[in-house]
Design an enzyme around this catalytic site. Structure first.
Site, PDB file in Angstrom:
ATOM      1  N   TYR A 285     -52.443  19.698  18.855  1.00 14.34           N
ATOM      2  CA  TYR A 285     -53.712  19.700  18.115  1.00 14.34           C
ATOM      3  C   TYR A 285     -53.989  18.321  17.508  1.00 14.34           C
ATOM      4  O   TYR A 285     -55.068  17.761  17.665  1.00 14.34           O
ATOM      5  CB  TYR A 285     -53.707  20.773  17.025  1.00 14.34           C
TER       6      TYR A 285
ATOM      7  N   SER B  26     -60.803  15.449  12.980  1.00 13.78           N
ATOM      8  CA  SER B  26     -60.056  15.989  11.836  1.00 13.78           C
ATOM      9  C   SER B  26     -59.313  14.827  11.188  1.00 13.78           C
ATOM     10  O   SER B  26     -59.045  13.817  11.858  1.00 13.78           O
ATOM     11  CB  SER B  26     -59.043  17.014  12.344  1.00 13.78           C
TER      12      SER B  26
END
Ligand SMILES: NC(=O)c1ccc[n+]([C@@H]2O[C@H](COP(=O)([O-])OP(=O)(O)OC[C@H]3O[C@@H](n4cnc5c(N)ncnc54)[C@H](OP(=O)(O)O)[C@@H]3O)[C@@H](O)[C@H]2O)c1
Length: 261
Positions: free
Chosen positions: A155, A142
């Protein structure tokens, strides 16, 4: 099973993984698709076989956050004498919450899925690729992997791991003819928004890409053996900007953008 190459795609029941499954089969691969939602995988298989009837698709439904899931998955492949030519480590999720209030088991489950089992599956499948002197790995990280993420601390850290791990393996495995690419999407319209609790977040309201676009750019980058694929100008610009601003400023801005209301 015929002689076409086989791609194993984790998290292929929805979103980016589902779109990647479409792209791999369209480009001549047989598929092994895995996620928890057996019904969704079955629907995908039926749809894909309508369009690509000469391919084979194996469904292995698994909760990939369970510690022994990668080994079970690889054993299931061995039982079918299946060789994986391409591994797509896509399954993952994030959670928007303050770390001190977050459920610890949930945070650890996220690490198990996004990090530990990605590493395990990769390690278990690489020896066969080395033996065959060919193979490919596509890891989905990401743009979160480039920066610290207050209110999504775990995360962001998992994605930083995936990014670093992928870059390192890209170099290590080059002499063996194995390509390693890291796809680093920005906000993308998938189930991730609801699962993470980010649907109403400023970050998603500022605009998100479709899973189709992200997967297409990821696949293209993988074929070209690019080390990092940032889909779209906006994601490229964001990651470039973070290099020129001090980290204290970056983390403050992200904290503001990821306010918990
Ligand atoms: N969407 C975004 O904005 C965004 C941005 C950057 C990076 N990413 C990354 O992109 C990847 C794909 O996410 P997505 O956006 O396509 O989200 P998604 O639509 O929620 O898809 C996630 C996939 O992972 C699978 N999965 C989740 N937990 C699992 C588990 N315990 N065991 C097995 N499979 C599991 C889901 O299947 P089941 O629920 O059926 O198990 C689903 O197929 C993730 O790694 C995510 O971190 C997403």
């Amino acid at each position: 099973m015929n002689t076409q190459k086989t791609a194993l795609i984790t998290g292929s029941s929805y979103g980016i993984g589902k779109e990647l499954a479409y792209l791999f089969i369209k480009n001549g691969y047989n598929l092994v698709i895995t996620a928890r939602s057996h019904d969704k995988l079955q629907d995908l298989k039926v749809d894909l076989l309508k369009e690509f009837p000469d391919r084979s698709i194996l469904i292995i439904p698994r909760d990939l956050s369970l510690p022994d899931a990668p080994l079970h998955l690889v054993n299931a492949l061995k039982e079918k004498n299946l060789v994986i030519d391409v591994l797509v480590n896509n399954a993952g999720y994030g959670l928007l919450n303050s770390f001190h209030e977050a459920d610890l088991d949930q945070q650890l489950n996220m690490i198990q899925l996004n990090v530990n089992n990605l590493v395990s599956l990769t390690r278990l499948l690489i020896p066969q690729m080395i033996k065959n002197k060919t193979g490919g790995i596509l890891n989905v990280a990401s743009i979160a992997g480039f920066v610290p993420g207050p209110n999504m601390a775990v995360y962001y850290a998992t994605k930083a791991f995936v990014l670093s791990f992928s870059e390192a393996l890209h170099e290590e495995l080059k002499p063996f003819g194995i390509s390693v690419t890291c796809l680093a999407p920005g906000p993308t319209l998938t189930k991730f928004c609801e699962v993470s609790g980010m649907k109403e977040s400023v970050i998603f309201k500022m605009g998100a890409q479709s899973a189709q676009t992200v997967a297409r750019k990821g696949y293209k980058g993988f074929v070209r053996n690019k080390v990092i694929v940032l889909p779209g100008l906006k994601n490229k610009s964001i990651t470039l900007i973070t290099r020129f601003f001090p980290r204290y400023l970056i983390r403050k801005v992200i904290h503001r953008l990821q306010k918990i209301t």
